[in-house]
Motif scaffolding. Structure first.
Motif, PDB file in Angstrom:
ATOM      1  N   SER A 137      -4.798   0.768  23.383  1.00 16.22           N
ATOM      2  CA  SER A 137      -3.904   0.010  22.506  1.00 16.22           C
ATOM      3  C   SER A 137      -4.641  -0.702  21.376  1.00 16.22           C
ATOM      4  CB  SER A 137      -3.117  -1.023  23.315  1.00 16.22           C
ATOM      5  OG  SER A 137      -2.295  -0.389  24.278  1.00 16.22           O
ATOM      6  N   ILE A 138      -5.983  -0.695  21.425  1.00 10.83           N
ATOM      7  CA  ILE A 138      -6.731  -1.295  20.323  1.00 10.83           C
ATOM      8  C   ILE A 138      -6.380  -0.587  19.012  1.00 10.83           C
ATOM      9  CG2 ILE A 138      -9.045  -1.673  19.386  1.00 10.83           C
ATOM     10  CD1 ILE A 138     -10.046  -2.043  22.223  1.00 10.83           C
ATOM     11  N   GLY A 139      -6.169   0.736  19.091  1.00  7.06           N
ATOM     12  CA  GLY A 139      -5.775   1.485  17.900  1.00  7.06           C
ATOM     13  C   GLY A 139      -4.458   0.994  17.330  1.00  7.06           C
ATOM     14  N   THR A 140      -3.522   0.618  18.213  1.00  7.73           N
ATOM     15  CA  THR A 140      -2.242   0.087  17.739  1.00  7.73           C
ATOM     16  C   THR A 140      -2.433  -1.220  16.982  1.00  7.73           C
ATOM     17  OG1 THR A 140      -1.040   1.136  19.567  1.00  7.73           O
ATOM     18  CG2 THR A 140       0.025  -0.728  18.466  1.00  7.73           C
ATOM     19  N   ALA A 141      -3.283  -2.086  17.543  1.00  6.91           N
ATOM     20  CA  ALA A 141      -3.552  -3.355  16.851  1.00  6.91           C
ATOM     21  C   ALA A 141      -4.151  -3.106  15.473  1.00  6.91           C
ATOM     22  CB  ALA A 141      -4.488  -4.220  17.701  1.00  6.91           C
ATOM     23  N   GLY A 142      -5.082  -2.159  15.387  1.00  6.62           N
ATOM     24  CA  GLY A 142      -5.671  -1.839  14.092  1.00  6.62           C
ATOM     25  C   GLY A 142      -4.651  -1.278  13.121  1.00  6.62           C
ATOM     26  N   ALA A 143      -3.751  -0.397  13.627  1.00  5.40           N
ATOM     27  CA  ALA A 143      -2.722   0.189  12.763  1.00  5.40           C
ATOM     28  C   ALA A 143      -1.762  -0.881  12.251  1.00  5.40           C
ATOM     29  CB  ALA A 143      -1.959   1.269  13.532  1.00  5.40           C
ATOM     30  N   VAL A 144      -1.372  -1.803  13.118  1.00  2.67           N
ATOM     31  CA  VAL A 144      -0.483  -2.894  12.693  1.00  2.67           C
ATOM     32  C   VAL A 144      -1.171  -3.770  11.644  1.00  2.67           C
ATOM     33  CG1 VAL A 144       0.700  -4.988  13.453  1.00  2.67           C
ATOM     34  CG2 VAL A 144       0.835  -2.909  14.830  1.00  2.67           C
ATOM     35  N   GLY A 145      -2.457  -4.087  11.889  1.00  2.26           N
ATOM     36  CA  GLY A 145      -3.186  -4.901  10.916  1.00  2.26           C
ATOM     37  C   GLY A 145      -3.327  -4.208   9.568  1.00  2.26           C
ATOM     38  N   LEU A 146      -3.623  -2.909   9.582  1.00  2.00           N
ATOM     39  CA  LEU A 146      -3.745  -2.162   8.331  1.00  2.00           C
ATOM     40  C   LEU A 146      -2.406  -2.100   7.606  1.00  2.00           C
ATOM     41  CD1 LEU A 146      -5.310  -0.405   6.364  1.00  2.00           C
ATOM     42  CD2 LEU A 146      -4.827   1.580   7.844  1.00  2.00           C
ATOM     43  N   GLY A 147      -1.330  -1.848   8.348  1.00  3.51           N
ATOM     44  CA  GLY A 147      -0.010  -1.812   7.720  1.00  3.51           C
ATOM     45  C   GLY A 147       0.380  -3.151   7.121  1.00  3.51           C
ATOM     46  N   ALA A 148       0.067  -4.245   7.841  1.00  2.00           N
ATOM     47  CA  ALA A 148       0.386  -5.575   7.321  1.00  2.00           C
ATOM     48  C   ALA A 148      -0.413  -5.880   6.063  1.00  2.00           C
ATOM     49  CB  ALA A 148       0.116  -6.633   8.393  1.00  2.00           C
ATOM     50  N   TYR A 149      -1.679  -5.458   6.046  1.00  6.04           N
ATOM     51  CA  TYR A 149      -2.514  -5.675   4.853  1.00  6.04           C
ATOM     52  C   TYR A 149      -1.959  -4.909   3.655  1.00  6.04           C
ATOM     53  CZ  TYR A 149      -6.527  -5.316   1.722  1.00  6.04           C
ATOM     54  OH  TYR A 149      -7.338  -5.329   0.616  1.00  6.04           O
ATOM     55  N   LEU A 150      -1.597  -3.646   3.858  1.00  6.87           N
ATOM     56  CA  LEU A 150      -1.026  -2.855   2.764  1.00  6.87           C
ATOM     57  C   LEU A 150       0.313  -3.437   2.315  1.00  6.87           C
ATOM     58  CD1 LEU A 150      -1.817   0.751   4.051  1.00  6.87           C
ATOM     59  CD2 LEU A 150      -3.025  -0.547   2.290  1.00  6.87           C
ATOM     60  N   ARG A 151       1.098  -3.955   3.273  1.00  5.85           N
ATOM     61  CA  ARG A 151       2.379  -4.576   2.914  1.00  5.85           C
ATOM     62  C   ARG A 151       2.157  -5.814   2.046  1.00  5.85           C
ATOM     63  NH1 ARG A 151       7.247  -4.080   5.984  1.00  5.85           N
ATOM     64  NH2 ARG A 151       8.847  -5.568   5.320  1.00  5.85           N
ATOM     65  N   THR A 152       1.102  -6.579   2.370  1.00  4.27           N
ATOM     66  CA  THR A 152       0.776  -7.756   1.571  1.00  4.27           C
ATOM     67  C   THR A 152       0.363  -7.363   0.159  1.00  4.27           C
ATOM     68  OG1 THR A 152       0.059  -8.953   3.561  1.00  4.27           O
ATOM     69  CG2 THR A 152      -0.712  -9.789   1.438  1.00  4.27           C
ATOM     70  N   LEU A 153      -0.437  -6.304   0.042  1.00  4.59           N
ATOM     71  CA  LEU A 153      -0.835  -5.828  -1.286  1.00  4.59           C
ATOM     72  C   LEU A 153       0.377  -5.378  -2.092  1.00  4.59           C
ATOM     73  CD1 LEU A 153      -4.104  -3.782  -0.591  1.00  4.59           C
ATOM     74  CD2 LEU A 153      -3.874  -6.137  -1.402  1.00  4.59           C
ATOM     75  N   ASP A 154       1.300  -4.664  -1.440  1.00  2.67           N
ATOM     76  CA  ASP A 154       2.512  -4.234  -2.141  1.00  2.67           C
ATOM     77  C   ASP A 154       3.326  -5.434  -2.609  1.00  2.67           C
ATOM     78  OD1 ASP A 154       1.775  -1.632  -1.664  1.00  2.67           O
ATOM     79  OD2 ASP A 154       3.063  -1.395   0.108  1.00  2.67           O
ATOM     80  N   ARG A 155       3.448  -6.448  -1.736  1.00  2.00           N
ATOM     81  CA  ARG A 155       4.213  -7.637  -2.109  1.00  2.00           C
ATOM     82  C   ARG A 155       3.548  -8.369  -3.278  1.00  2.00           C
ATOM     83  NH1 ARG A 155       3.784 -10.121   2.296  1.00  2.00           N
ATOM     84  NH2 ARG A 155       5.581  -9.194   3.335  1.00  2.00           N
ATOM     85  N   ARG A 156       2.224  -8.458  -3.242  1.00  2.00           N
ATOM     86  CA  ARG A 156       1.520  -9.117  -4.340  1.00  2.00           C
ATOM     87  C   ARG A 156       1.707  -8.346  -5.644  1.00  2.00           C
ATOM     88  NH1 ARG A 156      -4.315 -10.597  -1.505  1.00  2.00           N
ATOM     89  NH2 ARG A 156      -3.539 -12.242  -0.103  1.00  2.00           N
ATOM     90  N   ARG A 157       1.699  -7.011  -5.551  1.00  2.00           N
ATOM     91  CA  ARG A 157       1.878  -6.205  -6.758  1.00  2.00           C
ATOM     92  C   ARG A 157       3.272  -6.421  -7.336  1.00  2.00           C
ATOM     93  NH1 ARG A 157       1.133  -1.793  -4.480  1.00  2.00           N
ATOM     94  NH2 ARG A 157      -1.136  -1.817  -4.644  1.00  2.00           N
TER      95      ARG A 157
END
Length: 374
Positions: free
Chosen positions: A140-160
């Motif tokens: 499940s460590i991979g799931t945590a990494g995927a969620v973190g990466l998705g949240a980071y990309l979502r933040t970048l999209d929101r900032r843009r």
């Protein structure tokens, strides 16, 4: 075509790996291939509105097939399990990035359970008890990494998106200032001409008619300024862009001529920069002159002398607008009910271009507006 080619390569690699190894159960291979296909499908823009549903469906299918396989485990999953894991993690990342929160949370939860259960397919026989719990938690460590990466990309999209929204808001405010400067200049000229027409109506009808024609010209010009501003506001909302340039130094002679005809014949102008002036600076100089002349109409006695100079003899580009009242005081515009924001807005714009802006009473009377551009 790129997505199709990538999907074909992934399916081909999975098929080759399965040929080189004992074939796992269809309960392992089929959900892996379906999830891999879903992973490529969601990159299609039309599929993104259904991204959470696709991720949830892949998670439910994968978890159900894994539990069914555990009831009668055969050959370990091997490459198909790894492909399945990568596909689920990709779906989780994209869902966190693009899907609505209330849709993403349950979809990611189901997919996370499915991804954790895939860890039980990598050993033969499958572990049980604490070993199974430890292995699923590690997977499940991979799931945590995927969620973190998705949240980071979502933040970048929101900032843009926020940056674009803020830029549009800034442009709207700038257009509002431009509209204030240009229209206020023309409307103040109309009021002054109307006052002159009232005086000349009985004394000199021909001069009164000329004043009325000047009012008509200034009114048409004010309407044109408003139309241009409305078109620019529409452009900010995605409409086709207008190629009409903003006024610059080349517009100063006509501006000063109209000002002189409106009751300030003693107006001098010298525009003598030694080289080309950047467009942003030239446009700002035009707006400075517009605002300064508008204030002269509002506050200085009619007929005051006005001197306008644009030069770069000392290196920087310097624009100066100074007025001085004559001995006889003529009627002027009614005083404004509140102070304007034109000079403050100009100061901000000049400072944004790296320049200095000053305005105030001159030593011998009158008012001086000065801007220095590096």
């Amino acid at each position: 075509m790129r997505l199709l080619a990538g999907g074909l390569v992934a399916v081909g690699a999975l098929a080759l790996a399965l040929v080189l190894r004992p074939l796992p159960s269809p309960l392992v291979v089929v959900p892996a291939m379906l999830t891999a296909a879903a992973m490529w499908l969601v990159w299609w823009p039309r599929a993104r509105p259904r991204l959470a549903a696709i991720t949830a469906a892949a998670g439910v299918t994968g978890a159900a097939c894994t539990l069914a396989w555990l009831a009668d485990p055969g050959t370990a999953g091997g490459p198909s399990t790894y492909v399945h894991t990568v596909a689920v993690l990709t779906l989780i990342t994209l869902t966190v990035r693009w899907a609505a929160v209330r849709q993403a949370v349950p979809a990611v939860g189901v997919a996370a359970i499915s991804e954790a259960l895939l860890a039980l397919q990598i050993t033969q026989p499958p572990p049980s008890g604490l070993d199974a719990v430890a292995l699923t938690l590690f997977w499940s460590i991979g799931t945590a990494g995927a969620v973190g990466l998705g949240a980071y990309l979502r933040t970048l999209d929101r900032r843009r998106v926020e940056a674009v929204r803020q830029a549009r808001r800034t442009q709207r405010l700038q257009l509002a200032r431009d509209l204030h400067d240009f229209v206020a200049h023309d409307v103040s000229a109309m009021v002054l001409q109307a006052q002159a027409a009232q005086i000349l109506l009985d004394r000199d009808p021909s001069e009164a008619a000329a004043a009325l024609r000047a009012i008509e010209e200034d009114g048409s010009r004010a309407l044109a300024s408003m139309d241009r501003s409305v078109r620019m506001l529409r452009e900010l909302e995605g409409d086709s862009a207008s190629a009409e340039p903003l006024p610059g130094l080349d517009g100063l002679p006509d501006l000063v001529r109209r000002f002189a005809d409106a009751g300030f014949p003693d107006t001098e102008m010298r525009v003598e920069p030694s080289g080309p002036v950047p467009r942003e600076v030239a446009t700002t100089i035009y707006r400075i002159v517009v605002e300064a002349l508008t204030n002269v109409r509002k506050h200085a006695p009619a007929g005051s002398s006005v001197a306008i100079q644009v030069s770069d003899e000392t290196g920087p580009v310097v624009v100066t607008v100074a007025d001085h009242a004559r001995d006889r005081a003529l009627p002027r515009l009614p005083p404004a009910e509140r102070a304007g924001v034109g000079l403050a807005g100009l100061a901000e714009r000049v400072q944004a271009l790296g320049g200095e802006f000053t305005s105030g009473r001159a030593a011998g009377g009158g008012w001086v507006v000065k801007a220095v551009f590096p």
